[in-house]
Design a protein around this motif. Structure first.
Motif, PDB file in Angstrom:
ATOM      1  N   LEU A 144       0.872  -1.172   0.000  1.00 12.46           N
ATOM      2  CA  LEU A 144       0.000   0.000   0.000  1.00 12.46           C
ATOM      3  C   LEU A 144       0.907   1.218   0.000  1.00 12.46           C
ATOM      4  N   GLU A 145       0.931   1.923  -1.130  1.00  9.72           N
ATOM      5  CA  GLU A 145       1.855   3.032  -1.281  1.00  9.72           C
ATOM      6  C   GLU A 145       1.458   4.232  -0.418  1.00  9.72           C
ATOM      7  N   ALA A 146       2.446   5.038  -0.090  1.00 12.40           N
ATOM      8  CA  ALA A 146       2.228   6.239   0.714  1.00 12.40           C
ATOM      9  C   ALA A 146       2.530   7.479  -0.115  1.00 12.40           C
ATOM     10  N   ASP A 147       1.965   8.611   0.302  1.00 15.91           N
ATOM     11  CA  ASP A 147       2.271   9.870  -0.374  1.00 15.91           C
ATOM     12  C   ASP A 147       3.508  10.510   0.241  1.00 15.91           C
ATOM     13  N   ALA A 148       3.832  11.715  -0.181  1.00 14.09           N
ATOM     14  CA  ALA A 148       5.067  12.362   0.269  1.00 14.09           C
ATOM     15  C   ALA A 148       5.063  12.658   1.761  1.00 14.09           C
ATOM     16  N   SER A 149       3.868  12.748   2.363  1.00 12.47           N
ATOM     17  CA  SER A 149       3.784  13.009   3.804  1.00 12.47           C
ATOM     18  C   SER A 149       3.870  11.735   4.632  1.00 12.47           C
ATOM     19  N   GLY A 150       3.856  10.580   3.972  1.00 15.70           N
ATOM     20  CA  GLY A 150       3.845   9.306   4.679  1.00 15.70           C
ATOM     21  C   GLY A 150       2.457   8.742   4.889  1.00 15.70           C
ATOM     22  N   GLY A 151       1.437   9.406   4.352  1.00 14.51           N
ATOM     23  CA  GLY A 151       0.066   8.917   4.493  1.00 14.51           C
ATOM     24  C   GLY A 151      -0.254   7.863   3.459  1.00 14.51           C
ATOM     25  N   PRO A 152      -0.767   6.711   3.864  1.00 15.00           N
ATOM     26  CA  PRO A 152      -1.125   5.663   2.904  1.00 15.00           C
ATOM     27  C   PRO A 152      -2.204   6.141   1.935  1.00 15.00           C
ATOM     28  N   VAL A 153      -2.026   5.816   0.655  1.00 14.38           N
ATOM     29  CA  VAL A 153      -2.985   6.227  -0.367  1.00 14.38           C
ATOM     30  C   VAL A 153      -4.025   5.115  -0.506  1.00 14.38           C
ATOM     31  N   CYS A 154      -4.926   5.063   0.468  1.00  7.13           N
ATOM     32  CA  CYS A 154      -5.886   3.962   0.552  1.00  7.13           C
ATOM     33  C   CYS A 154      -6.959   4.030  -0.521  1.00  7.13           C
ATOM     34  N   SER A 155      -7.024   5.131  -1.239  1.00 12.56           N
ATOM     35  CA  SER A 155      -8.016   5.228  -2.305  1.00 12.56           C
ATOM     36  C   SER A 155      -7.622   4.447  -3.541  1.00 12.56           C
ATOM     37  N   SER A 156      -6.297   4.281  -3.784  1.00  7.73           N
ATOM     38  CA  SER A 156      -5.895   3.943  -5.146  1.00  7.73           C
ATOM     39  C   SER A 156      -4.640   3.108  -5.302  1.00  7.73           C
ATOM     40  N   TYR A 157      -3.726   3.107  -4.365  1.00  7.29           N
ATOM     41  CA  TYR A 157      -2.389   2.594  -4.643  1.00  7.29           C
ATOM     42  C   TYR A 157      -2.059   1.310  -3.894  1.00  7.29           C
ATOM     43  N   LEU A 158      -2.898   0.299  -4.071  1.00 11.14           N
ATOM     44  CA  LEU A 158      -2.609  -1.025  -3.513  1.00 11.14           C
ATOM     45  C   LEU A 158      -2.156  -1.952  -4.622  1.00 11.14           C
ATOM     46  N   TRP A 159      -0.942  -2.461  -4.478  1.00 11.55           N
ATOM     47  CA  TRP A 159      -0.390  -3.445  -5.409  1.00 11.55           C
ATOM     48  C   TRP A 159      -0.414  -4.818  -4.741  1.00 11.55           C
ATOM     49  N   ALA A 160      -0.786  -5.831  -5.505  1.00 11.33           N
ATOM     50  CA  ALA A 160      -0.757  -7.205  -5.007  1.00 11.33           C
ATOM     51  C   ALA A 160      -0.910  -8.148  -6.190  1.00 11.33           C
ATOM     52  N   THR A 161      -0.604  -9.414  -5.979  1.00 15.88           N
ATOM     53  CA  THR A 161      -0.860 -10.409  -7.015  1.00 15.88           C
ATOM     54  C   THR A 161      -2.353 -10.725  -7.046  1.00 15.88           C
ATOM     55  N   PRO A 162      -2.869 -11.202  -8.175  1.00 16.68           N
ATOM     56  CA  PRO A 162      -4.280 -11.616  -8.203  1.00 16.68           C
ATOM     57  C   PRO A 162      -4.619 -12.653  -7.138  1.00 16.68           C
ATOM     58  N   ARG A 163      -3.695 -13.536  -6.824  1.00 15.46           N
ATOM     59  CA  ARG A 163      -3.963 -14.524  -5.772  1.00 15.46           C
ATOM     60  C   ARG A 163      -4.139 -13.851  -4.416  1.00 15.46           C
ATOM     61  N   ASP A 164      -3.341 -12.808  -4.141  1.00 18.15           N
ATOM     62  CA  ASP A 164      -3.494 -12.122  -2.865  1.00 18.15           C
ATOM     63  C   ASP A 164      -4.777 -11.289  -2.831  1.00 18.15           C
ATOM     64  N   PHE A 165      -5.183 -10.746  -3.975  1.00 21.34           N
ATOM     65  CA  PHE A 165      -6.501 -10.109  -4.004  1.00 21.34           C
ATOM     66  C   PHE A 165      -7.591 -11.152  -3.720  1.00 21.34           C
ATOM     67  N   ALA A 166      -7.386 -12.375  -4.218  1.00 24.39           N
ATOM     68  CA  ALA A 166      -8.345 -13.444  -3.950  1.00 24.39           C
ATOM     69  C   ALA A 166      -8.346 -13.817  -2.466  1.00 24.39           C
ATOM     70  N   ARG A 167      -7.174 -13.773  -1.826  1.00 24.69           N
ATOM     71  CA  ARG A 167      -7.129 -14.020  -0.382  1.00 24.69           C
ATOM     72  C   ARG A 167      -7.999 -13.009   0.369  1.00 24.69           C
ATOM     73  N   PHE A 168      -7.918 -11.766  -0.054  1.00 19.82           N
ATOM     74  CA  PHE A 168      -8.745 -10.751   0.577  1.00 19.82           C
ATOM     75  C   PHE A 168     -10.224 -11.054   0.350  1.00 19.82           C
ATOM     76  N   GLY A 169     -10.590 -11.440  -0.880  1.00 20.22           N
ATOM     77  CA  GLY A 169     -11.976 -11.786  -1.164  1.00 20.22           C
ATOM     78  C   GLY A 169     -12.467 -12.941  -0.311  1.00 20.22           C
ATOM     79  N   GLN A 170     -11.616 -13.958  -0.140  1.00 16.00           N
ATOM     80  CA  GLN A 170     -12.003 -15.103   0.677  1.00 16.00           C
ATOM     81  C   GLN A 170     -12.155 -14.698   2.140  1.00 16.00           C
ATOM     82  N   PHE A 171     -11.326 -13.800   2.590  1.00 12.53           N
ATOM     83  CA  PHE A 171     -11.380 -13.312   3.975  1.00 12.53           C
ATOM     84  C   PHE A 171     -12.733 -12.668   4.275  1.00 12.53           C
TER      85      PHE A 171
END
Length: 446
Positions: free
Chosen positions: A312-339
């Motif tokens: 989960l990427e952060a901006d220049a202030s160190g704040g996580p960009v929870c709106s848009s900048y999450l990188w993961a593999t499709p399998r890890d996105f599937a882990r989230f879906g299963q959760f």
């Protein structure tokens, strides 16, 4: 006055007018051009450092008249990518940090270069064993979906087991991909996790008075309003150069503060306006009230779920960009879906408050945008007697949706999770055939 002198004065006048016009145009178009170069710099930095891809990062830039004049240079020694217009103006630089790439004039003071490698697979988290040979119907449905232009990854999970997946050339099970607004649905889960782990953090959905600078009518905005996109804050989510969303993502050092500075356009709770800005306000609130810092998503969610590729990427202030900048593999996105399909329970341990997913997928009527929407989740059935939004899919389906065609679809009635990643600017769930994929897979396992 001699003729030569008159000619010289005329030339000087024309030159002054020309320079003035260029300067004025530069001032007028500066916000647009800076967001364009910021987009290109961040895109190049993230793809170069967060993925194992060998292709041209420019392939992930959306169609835009500005793209042909952008010039981008990577500097591995500095861990940076700099983009400009024709190499001479409107430079923007994205810096590699331990939380992805941040656009800033210089390396953010809170970070050093270097992104930690994803942890190796190990025990714990959400297991996704492979079920072996998939039913014929699933293979056929995946082949059709994989042939849609722009598709890069597909994963189908049934009863907690992977029953099929596909990857485009240059992509694979270990390739991180940008989920864009899938991160919003992850944010809803982060709020639930924080409420469970930090019950004294003041993260009740009805809480108001959320930011110290909100001393006007904005003091009435609740956390529930932010989660349901009914804050009333003025916003424009159109991905055009120079709009609030692109300005926030590609030129603002503190994205949450920028979003929070917007004036109130509607009474809180009465008007739904999809806004990436409000999601960043939510994450800033969770970070501040839990005291966990920039890596709070890793601590609260990614590590417990075993999402070892997630960044989960952060901006220049160190704040996580929870709106848009999450990188993961499709399998890890599937882990989230299963959760979330399992109501936040892993191996008998409850990681979300009981009823949190019912809350997250409940539709509260509001004016404004009409699509059924919960708390950072898209809902198929508005539960108001109307037909499901996408009738091909089961009515109880809900999903996380990201820019350019990213989807995590959860179908409780079929015990099913379907992930689609890709680069499909302008694509929608139905135009990309994701609804048909879900329908066909559900039929095959039913």
């Amino acid at each position: 006055m001699t003729r030569r002198r008159k000619l010289l004065i005329a030339l000087v006048t024309v030159l002054v007018l020309l320079v003035s016009t260029v300067v004025a145009a530069g001032v007028w178009y500066r916000p647009m051009l800076m967001t364009g170069t910021g987009y290109a710099a961040h895109n190049a930095c993230a793809i170069h450092h967060l993925t194992d891809r060998t292709g041209d990062p420019a392939d992930d830039l959306p169609p835009n008249p500005l793209v042909p004049v952008l010039r981008t240079e990577l500097d591995d020694a500095e861990g940076s990518a700099t983009s400009s217009v024709l190499g001479v103006a409107f430079h923007q630089t994205a810096w590699l940090t331990e939380h992805g790439c941040a656009v800033a004039g210089e390396r953010p003071a809170w970070t050093t270069a270097g992104l930690p490698a994803a942890g190796a697979d190990g025990p714990g988290g959400v297991p996704l064993p492979h079920a072996g040979d998939a039913p014929v119907g699933i293979d056929r449905a995946l082949d059709v979906a994989a042939a849609v232009e722009g598709t890069r990854g597909l994963v189908v999970v049934h009863r907690g087991e992977v029953v099929g997946e596909r990857y485009a050339a240059g992509f694979g099970p270990d390739t991180r991909q940008l989920g864009w607004s899938i991160a919003k649905s992850v944010t809803a889960a982060l709020v639930g996790r924080a409420r469970l782990e930090h019950p004294d953090a003041g993260l009740d959905p009805e809480a108001t008075g959320l930011r110290p600078e909100w001393t006007d009518e904005r003091a009435d905005i609740s956390l529930d309003d932010l989660l349901r996109m009914t804050s009333g804050l003025e916003w424009d989510e159109e991905y055009d150069l120079g709009t609030p969303i692109t300005r926030m993502l590609f030129s603002e050092p503190d994205m949450a503060s920028f979003a929070a500075s917007q004036p109130l356009a509607h009474e809180p709770g009465t008007h739904r306006q999809y806004s990436s800005g409000t999601t960043n306000i939510v994450c800033d609130l969770v970070r501040e009230r839990t005291g966990l810092g920039t890596d709070f998503a890793d601590q609260l969610l990614f590590a417990p779920l075993g999402m070892r590729s997630a960044v989960l990427e952060a901006d220049a202030s160190g704040g996580p960009v929870c709106s848009s900048y999450l990188w993961a593999t499709p399998r890890d996105f599937a882990r989230f879906g299963q959760f979330v399909l399992d109501d936040g329970v892993i191996d008998g341990r409850r990681l979300l408050p009981e009823g949190w997913m019912d809350y997250s997928t409940d539709v509260i009527p509001a004016g404004g945008e009409p699509e059924p929407y919960g708390a950072q989740w898209w809902i198929n059935d508005a539960r108001d007697g109307t037909s499901p939004r996408f009738p091909k899919m089961p009515a109880d389906a809900y999903w996380a949706s990201g820019h350019d065609g990213q989807y995590v679809v959860v179908v409780p009635s079929a015990d099913l999770v379907v992930v689609r990643t890709g680069f499909s600017p302008g694509g929608t769930l139905d135009s990309l055939g994701v609804d048909a994929l879900v329908r066909d897979v559900a039929a095959a396992v039913g």
